[in-house]
Write an enzyme that holds these catalytic residues in place. Structure first.
Site, PDB file in Angstrom:
ATOM      1  N   HIS A 182       0.470  -0.664  -0.087  1.00 53.00           N
ATOM      2  CA  HIS A 182      -0.115  -0.179  -0.472  1.00 53.00           C
ATOM      3  C   HIS A 182       1.112   1.556  -0.279  1.00 53.00           C
ATOM      4  O   HIS A 182      -0.110   2.126  -0.153  1.00 53.00           O
ATOM      5  CB  HIS A 182      -0.831   0.557   0.790  1.00 53.00           C
ATOM      6  N   ARG A 183       2.210   0.929   0.050  1.00 51.33           N
ATOM      7  CA  ARG A 183       2.844   2.503  -0.331  1.00 51.33           C
ATOM      8  C   ARG A 183       3.179   2.413  -1.715  1.00 51.33           C
ATOM      9  O   ARG A 183       3.332   4.105  -1.524  1.00 51.33           O
ATOM     10  CB  ARG A 183       4.317   2.238   0.934  1.00 51.33           C
TER      11      ARG A 183
END
Length: 467
Positions: A438-439
């Site tokens: 999700h980064r």
């Protein structure tokens, strides 16, 4: 003073050290010896199989001779740089007696110790540093010989290396040999006509510095293989040491799970048309000789989805706080082997045609099952597919392979009731799960990638219209 026996023994027996068979590995377990004391070996012959944290690898020996001693039994974990086998390179020269202890005479001052560095080994570079010191010798001839030896030792990487300004001269086979032995040609002293480096020069560069103490003459018995280190407590518990591939998997999964924030999305899709395409491709003459299965179409679908959403193919650089966009796809395929899970990848999979991709998948799987996957084949992956459906599982929440941005889990393809053209019919259905970092990947991007894969599997003609 050094006796003639010392010199003959040092020249007669050569030792082979555990090489670094992957980048940065520090140890390996000896799985199997293919030779025993007394066996004749030739340059390039495989003498043992070892298992590192990444794969099982066969080790060839870089010189000819007769096996004198195996230093470790099977099942032993050995540090990189440790001697694992000694070879008599001059077996016809008669029995060599152990050298007598040097007479108690005044010792000359030793030369300064060579700067420490990584010592070249068979594959890559080892972690052990050379600690060999040389003593000054008397006499003009001895001085000249010592100077030549010192220069050779320096050029072999045991001391400061002077890099020549021009590219070393060597024929292609010699360059390949140097690459296989992990030798930098710029550090090799050429003896061929016109300054050309020969095979003998490369072998000389790979030769370790002889130890001053002589090797024992009598070939010792091979140490008895150590039993499998499995401790049983009563009849209720069994303890199995964590090492090799299993240890690497555990460390990688823990590191990934607690470093990259995982998000997993799911979609259930009708793949009936994909299954029909697979059946047709099996009869296609252009696909003759390669294995055609649903995984092939799924892999191609993921590659097309990445092409349509290139931002998903990235990596997180923590040190520089940067997102690294990858303009290539090294497609990983999770493979279950007797030694544990490994993830080899197909280099530049995005450039391959469907027949080429089928051939690459077939070779990857067969190599993994045989336990012959190389460390290089498992490095540099960008995205991965894991096919949990082969175990009858509907889907899962896969953990990212470290350094990658996404992993697609494919569930079992089952005949299920499905609404098709307004009517409930039996259709081939599967569930896909996409985990992503999700980064790097937000929900919208991850959803687009998963939706594109599902759309292609539902309508395989999109492989053509979207390619």
């Amino acid at each position: 003073m050094t006796t003639m026996t010392d010199t003959s023994n040092a020249a007669r027996f050569r030792e082979f050290k555990m090489p670094d068979v992957g980048e940065g590995l520090t140890e390996a377990e000896i799985l199997k010896w293919y030779v025993q004391p007394g066996d004749t070996v030739t340059d390039g012959q495989v003498v043992c199989e070892v298992e590192t944290a990444k794969a099982a690898v066969e080790l060839p020996i870089p010189f000819d001779g007769v096996v004198h001693e195996l230093r470790f039994p099977e099942g032993t974990t050995v540090d990189v740089g440790q001697v694992i086998i000694a070879v008599d390179v001059a077996p016809g020269s008669g029995d060599a007696a152990p050298a007598a202890e040097p007479a108690p005479v005044a010792q000359p001052e030793p030369e300064p110790e060579a700067p420490k560095g990584r010592q070249p080994v068979l594959v890559g570079y080892g972690v052990s540093e050379s600690s060999t010191k040389r003593r000054a010798r008397k006499g003009t001839a001895a001085a000249a010989s010592a100077a030549t030896t010192a220069i050779q030792s320096e050029m072999n990487g045991h001391a400061a290396v002077v890099v020549p300004e021009s590219r070393p001269l060597a024929k292609p086979p010699v360059r390949k040999l140097a690459k296989d032995l992990g030798i930098d040609l710029a550090t090799v002293v050429p003896t061929g006509e016109g300054g050309i480096i020969t095979r003998e020069d490369v072998h000389a560069a790979a030769k370790p510095v002889p130890a001053q103490a002589p090797a024992p003459v009598a070939a010792p018995e091979v140490p008895a293989p150590t039993p499998a280190v499995v401790t049983t407590v009563g009849a209720r518990e069994t303890r199995i040491p964590v090492k090799g591939v299993r240890k690497a998997i555990a460390q990688a999964m823990v590191g990934s799970a607690f470093t990259a924030p995982h998000v997993t999305e799911f979609v259930t899709v009708d793949v009936t048309r994909t299954m029909k395409l697979v059946a047709e491709l099996k009869e296609d003459k252009d696909m003759a000789g390669v294995r055609v299965n649903p995984l092939l179409i799924i892999a191609k679908a993921l590659l097309v989805a990445i092409k349509r959403n290139p931002e998903v193919n990235a990596a997180w650089d923590e040190a520089n706080q940067e997102i690294v966009q990858k303009h290539y796809v090294n497609l990983g395929i999770a493979a279950a082997t007797p030694r544990g899970l490994i993830v080899p990848n197909i280099k530049d999979a995005h450039e391959q045609t469907l027949p080429q991709l089928a051939a690459s998948l077939g070779e990857l799987v067969s190599t993994a099952r045989e336990g012959k996957t190389s460390p290089a084949a498992m490095a540099g992956g960008t995205v991965t597919i894991t096919n949990v459906g082969v175990f009858g599982v509907d889907t899962g929440t896969p953990i990212l392979n470290p350094g990658e941005s996404a992993i697609l889990a494919v569930g079992a393809i089952k005949l299920q009731p499905w609404v098709h053209k307004g009517k409930v019919k039996p259709r081939q259905v599967t569930t896909l799960a996409l985990s992503f970092d999700h980064r790097l990947v937000d929900g919208e991007l991850g959803s687009k990638v998963l939706a594109d894969v599902a759309a292609i599997l539902e309508q395989p003609k999109r492989l053509i219209t979207w390619a």
